[in-house]
Design a protein around this motif. Structure first.
Motif, PDB file in Angstrom:
ATOM      1  N   ASP A 210       3.626  10.623  -8.997  1.00  0.00           N
ATOM      2  CA  ASP A 210       2.858   9.767  -9.899  1.00  0.00           C
ATOM      3  C   ASP A 210       3.388   8.343  -9.820  1.00  0.00           C
ATOM      4  O   ASP A 210       4.600   8.128  -9.760  1.00  0.00           O
ATOM      5  N   ILE A 211       2.466   7.376  -9.842  1.00  0.00           N
ATOM      6  CA  ILE A 211       2.839   5.961  -9.867  1.00  0.00           C
ATOM      7  C   ILE A 211       2.371   5.376 -11.189  1.00  0.00           C
ATOM      8  O   ILE A 211       1.179   5.416 -11.504  1.00  0.00           O
ATOM      9  N   HIS A 212       3.306   4.862 -11.967  1.00  0.00           N
ATOM     10  CA  HIS A 212       3.017   4.228 -13.244  1.00  0.00           C
ATOM     11  C   HIS A 212       2.939   2.723 -12.996  1.00  0.00           C
ATOM     12  O   HIS A 212       3.899   2.126 -12.511  1.00  0.00           O
TER      13      HIS A 212
ATOM     14  N   VAL B  21       6.922  12.876   0.517  1.00  0.00           N
ATOM     15  CA  VAL B  21       7.279  11.686   1.286  1.00  0.00           C
ATOM     16  C   VAL B  21       6.328  10.567   0.851  1.00  0.00           C
ATOM     17  O   VAL B  21       5.111  10.711   0.944  1.00  0.00           O
ATOM     18  N   CYS B  22       6.898   9.474   0.379  1.00  0.00           N
ATOM     19  CA  CYS B  22       6.147   8.309  -0.083  1.00  0.00           C
ATOM     20  C   CYS B  22       6.366   7.182   0.913  1.00  0.00           C
ATOM     21  O   CYS B  22       7.488   6.703   1.077  1.00  0.00           O
TER      22      CYS B  22
ATOM     23  N   HIS C 244      -2.055   9.490  -9.773  1.00  0.00           N
ATOM     24  CA  HIS C 244      -1.449  10.653  -9.115  1.00  0.00           C
ATOM     25  C   HIS C 244      -1.783  10.581  -7.631  1.00  0.00           C
ATOM     26  O   HIS C 244      -2.956  10.490  -7.256  1.00  0.00           O
ATOM     27  N   MET C 245      -0.769  10.591  -6.802  1.00  0.00           N
ATOM     28  CA  MET C 245      -0.954  10.502  -5.349  1.00  0.00           C
ATOM     29  C   MET C 245      -0.665  11.873  -4.730  1.00  0.00           C
ATOM     30  O   MET C 245       0.427  12.417  -4.930  1.00  0.00           O
ATOM     31  N   ASN C 246      -1.635  12.405  -3.972  1.00  0.00           N
ATOM     32  CA  ASN C 246      -1.421  13.708  -3.343  1.00  0.00           C
ATOM     33  C   ASN C 246      -2.235  13.919  -2.071  1.00  0.00           C
ATOM     34  O   ASN C 246      -2.355  15.028  -1.594  1.00  0.00           O
TER      35      ASN C 246
ATOM     36  N   LEU D  26       0.880  -1.158   0.000  1.00  0.00           N
ATOM     37  CA  LEU D  26       0.000   0.000   0.000  1.00  0.00           C
ATOM     38  C   LEU D  26       0.922   1.213   0.000  1.00  0.00           C
ATOM     39  O   LEU D  26       1.775   1.349   0.883  1.00  0.00           O
ATOM     40  N   ILE D  27       0.762   2.067  -1.009  1.00  0.00           N
ATOM     41  CA  ILE D  27       1.623   3.234  -1.177  1.00  0.00           C
ATOM     42  C   ILE D  27       0.818   4.480  -0.836  1.00  0.00           C
ATOM     43  O   ILE D  27      -0.286   4.681  -1.353  1.00  0.00           O
TER      44      ILE D  27
END
Length: 138
Positions: free
Chosen positions: A69-71, A108-109, A82-84, A60-61
């Motif tokens: 962005d996660i491709h 921070v991811c 797109h994670m924000n 889980l990200i």
């Protein structure tokens, strides 16, 4: 695995005038027990992370701060997420190639993982990943 299994998970958000709180519970919000937590930070502008797939690992990200962005690529289909927001997590199942880029300043991811680090679980070469994905296809 199919890329459609990789979905955003809406995590609980408790609003409070003193600041918000979000939590994640194994088996309740995510379909695995958490064995490892790691995070990416101070990623230089223009840098990419990821560039691999896992044979068995579930993740889980979460964008704890900033955005990126996660491709995702299952060997047949691709999508970009797109994670924000820190109250959304992206569930990534095994056998999905992932690359992370477009980090904002201060991003921070955080990654919650279903198992301890094992190098043998990684596909680091896309051609090898693609070959094994095609073996699994009916």
């Amino acid at each position: 695995m199919n890329i459609d299994i990789c979905q955003l998970v809406d995590l609980p958000k408790i609003n409070d005038r003193r600041g918000n709180l979000t939590f994640v519970e194994s088996g309740r919000h995510i379909p695995f027990d958490i064995r490892r937590v790691y995070y990416l930070y101070d990623v230089p502008g223009g840098a990419e992370r990821g560039g691999h797939a896992h044979k068995k690992l579930h993740q889980l990200i979460i964008a704890m701060s900033g955005s990126f962005d996660i491709h995702l690529d299952d060997g047949h289909s691709k999508k970009v997420v797109h994670m924000n927001r820190s109250y959304y997590g992206l569930y990534v199942c095994p056998m999905i190639w992932r690359e992370i880029d477009n980090f904002s300043s201060g991003a921070v991811c955080m990654v919650l993982a279903s198992d301890y680090y094992e190098e043998e679980d990684y596909y680091r070469e896309y051609a090898e990943f693609k070959k094994d994905v095609n073996k699994e296809a009916p």
